[in-house]
Design a protein around this motif. Structure first.
Motif: not given
Lengths: 126, 126
Positions: A1-5, A7, A9, A12, A113-114, A116-118, A120
């Motif tokens: 359930x992580x959306x980290x990926x 991001x 390169x 990052x 981090x904040x 940086x637009x991610x 989703x």
DNA sequence: CTAGAATGGTACGCTAACGTAACGATCAAG
DNA sequence: CTTGATCGTTACGTTAGCGTACCATTCTAG
């Protein structure tokens, strides 16, 4: 359930850049990479931490750890305490000042981090 | 629309630890913080990049930038090129090798990110 | 042309970190 | 006890980075 990926390169690296550049700008006590690694291990991994343990963990020599601890101790970011159960061993302990430093550092990263637009939903190929 | 702030300080430090420790373990060309900062600026910020620009950006002395560029150039991570429009200026340019290095580094960070569980909804107080 | 500013690099002395090798202190086995 | 292993530190020679001060080159004004 992580959306980290989600991001990419480029994002990052942008995160890394903002954090590191801000650290340089602020003229923080400039710890070497090894010193920073040791500091992070001591503060985010469960105790106890010994010289040999840290050396093995990082695949570096014991004297390098000793010197890093000298430097970190001089900044009062860690403290040495001989293990009473085996007086050959030295236990590396945390300090208030070290906690504060790492807290600030975490703030630096979070701030970066904040900004940086991610994306989703979409995880781009490149 | 970003959920980045959902990363708690402990998780942020954990991310940093994993990345840095892995870098130390792999015995990467150990760039100083400043060298890494310059490398990241050159590769994530729009050109052109000059010595004085980098020095101002990082609030460090010009000779420090010169030396960092010596080191980065020796690793073939950047290249110097005199600006033909103003032959006093030196333009810092990217290289394939530098791109590869930073790509790998981004991979390191991403890998660390993905192993960190992220609370998607709740942002804890502490 | 020429004087002054601007740019990047070099010289110098200093401090810090490195790896290898050796050392004293401590523990464990017999 | 005593012997050998283990742990952290120190010693040593080397390398690298720092800031200040200075320098050669280049550009710009007048």
């Amino acid at each position: 359930m992580s959306s980290n990926s989600a991001l990419r390169p480029a994002q990052v690296l942008e995160l890394w850049r903002r954090t590191i550049v801000e650290g340089v700008r602020r003229d923080q006590p400039d710890l070497s990479t090894r010193q920073m690694a040791i500091l992070l291990i001591v503060y985010t991994q469960p105790a106890p931490h010994t010289v040999r343990g840290l050396a093995a963990n990082l695949a570096i020599s014991k004297p390098a750890v000793t010197r890093a601890l000298d430097r970190l101790g001089q900044l009062d970011f860690v403290r040495r305490k001989t293990d009473e159960d085996d007086r050959r061993s030295v236990l590396v302990q945390r300090t208030v000042k070290g906690s504060v430093f790492l807290s600030d550092y975490a703030g630096l990263i979070s701030a970066a981090l904040e900004t940086i637009s991610v994306p989703q939903i979409i995880v781009p190929l490149a």
